[in-house]
Enzyme design. Structure first.
Site, PDB file in Angstrom:
ATOM      1  N   ASN A 171       0.866  -1.174   0.000  1.00 62.89           N
ATOM      2  CA  ASN A 171       0.000   0.000   0.000  1.00 62.89           C
ATOM      3  C   ASN A 171       0.903   1.225   0.000  1.00 62.89           C
ATOM      4  O   ASN A 171       1.706   1.384   0.925  1.00 62.89           O
ATOM      5  CB  ASN A 171      -0.897   0.029   1.238  1.00 62.89           C
ATOM      6  N   HIS A 182       7.681   5.120   5.559  1.00 64.88           N
ATOM      7  CA  HIS A 182       8.909   4.430   5.177  1.00 64.88           C
ATOM      8  C   HIS A 182       8.559   3.359   4.141  1.00 64.88           C
ATOM      9  O   HIS A 182       7.567   2.636   4.300  1.00 64.88           O
ATOM     10  CB  HIS A 182       9.546   3.785   6.413  1.00 64.88           C
ATOM     11  N   HIS A 184       7.720   0.278   2.436  1.00 65.98           N
ATOM     12  CA  HIS A 184       7.538  -1.080   2.928  1.00 65.98           C
ATOM     13  C   HIS A 184       6.284  -1.690   2.327  1.00 65.98           C
ATOM     14  O   HIS A 184       5.423  -1.000   1.789  1.00 65.98           O
ATOM     15  CB  HIS A 184       7.421  -1.089   4.462  1.00 65.98           C
ATOM     16  N   GLN A 186       3.707  -5.562   2.797  1.00 67.84           N
ATOM     17  CA  GLN A 186       3.303  -6.589   3.752  1.00 67.84           C
ATOM     18  C   GLN A 186       3.119  -7.912   3.036  1.00 67.84           C
ATOM     19  O   GLN A 186       3.009  -7.962   1.805  1.00 67.84           O
ATOM     20  CB  GLN A 186       1.998  -6.193   4.453  1.00 67.84           C
TER      21      GLN A 186
END
Length: 366
Positions: A171, A182, A184, A186
């Protein structure tokens, strides 16, 4: 690829990945020493025929922390530990401190519908130590490593008996609900095959039984022959706005020849996909000269120990904007009926993305 798995003070696992050797003396930090106190559960939705997850402990998860505290950056002050240690590594993966699913979930409340413990896994994948970076700014071999990491996490999670499906996703942007900026993503690992990949699997299986070829494999060949909506193509990978796009700037990225999962990619395919990913994300950011938000999801075959020649690994990007200043909201027909209405033709929107010039380490085919 180098990797090292560490144990956090609260009992969660942290795995560091790098293009170079990783020091042996790294100690894994955690924002809290307390072990996870969570017991998420599932409830059956009888009208839709699908599971709904309940994880009320997530109400207390980290939300828009102050700029001076970035929980996904390496720890600078031991008095205020983050999720990551100092050290020479490129990508970090750790168990989510506020998981929607947990392998160790044990009980579910008795309700008027069927319930089960939410025996899945939720991992956070930190793409880089640089808080200002994005997929578009990462070096190509860093992106190749990230793709390899997704494959390795799929392998690790597939060894958990409860897991049946592994979904890596990112996302990006507040417009899609991001609360930590930051770079990233999932990984959700489910104890069942969720509705969207389940439906994809059914369509691919029916097509394969009739044609002995993959559905997406043939669609990609048709896109190549049509040659209208392609953003990137080399010998092994392709990125294109699909003819059936539901979002105005939707893009798919895939190996040209089918593989079932991220674990099955060859080094050459990872290299091609890295180039495709960088091309697409650079074009997104160059479209309006700003960082474009999106959801990126990687769809792969179920983790059930069976061969899946019908499946074709691919990523789908869903940017929420329909113009530079207007969002595409999912409302009546999308949410209530499940039918998307796109007010822009893919053939028109792809021209905007094709017009964005990008520069990689080598010349790409547009």
């Amino acid at each position: 690829m180098y990797s090292q798995t560490l144990l956090k003070p609260d009992g969660r696992k942290l795995t560091l990945y790098s293009r170079n050797a990783i020091a042996e003396n790294i100690i894994a930090p955690s924002p809290s020493p307390e072990p996870i106190q969570a017991n998420p559960h599932l409830r059956w939705h009888p009208l839709r025929g699908e599971w709904v997850c309940y994880a009320s402990h997530r109400q207390g998860r980290t939300f828009m922390p102050p700029p001076e505290y970035n929980p996904l950056a390496p720890t600078r002050d031991p008095e205020f530990p983050t999720e990551l240690p100092q050290g020479n590594y490129d990508v970090a993966v750790f168990e989510n401190r506020f998981p929607s699913m947990l392998v160790t979930a044990t009980t579910a409340p008795h309700e008027i519908v069927e319930t089960l413990p939410a025996n899945g896994a939720c991992e956070v994948v930190v793409f880089t130590q640089d808080p200002q970076a994005s997929l578009a700014s990462l070096e190509l071999d860093h992106l190749e490593l990230l793709i390899q990491v997704w494959g390795d996490r799929t392998r690790v999670l597939s060894e958990v008996p409860q897991i049946q499906y592994v979904l890596p996703f990112e996302n990006k942007g507040v417009e899609v609900g991001v609360t930590l900026h930051h770079p990233h993503g999932q990984i959700y690992a489910y104890p069942f095959v969720p509705p969207v990949p389940s439906r994809m699997g059914q369509q691919q299986q029916a097509y394969y039984q009739s044609h002995q070829r993959g559905l997406l494999q043939d669609l990609i060949q048709q896109e190549i022959a049509d040659d209208q909506r392609i953003l990137y193509r080399d010998e092994v990978a392709i990125a294109f706005v699909p003819v059936c796009a539901r979002y105005p700037y939707e893009v798919w990225v895939a190996p040209i020849e089918p593989v079932a999962t991220l674990m099955d990619l060859t080094p050459e395919q990872r290299e091609g996909l890295a180039r495709a990913l960088k091309t697409v994300t650079l074009k997104f950011d160059g479209l309006w000269q700003r960082s474009l938000p999106y959801l990126m999801a990687w769809y792969q075959a179920p983790i059930d120990g069976q061969a899946h020649p019908e499946w074709h690994l691919h990523a789908e990007f869903y940017p929420p904007y329909r113009t530079s200043d207007r969002l595409k909201y999912l409302a009546g027909t999308e949410l209530a009926a499940g039918m998307f209405a796109n007010d822009a033709l893919p053939e028109d929107k792809v021209k905007e993305l094709q017009a964005v010039t990008v520069h990689l380490e080598e010349r790409v085919k547009i």
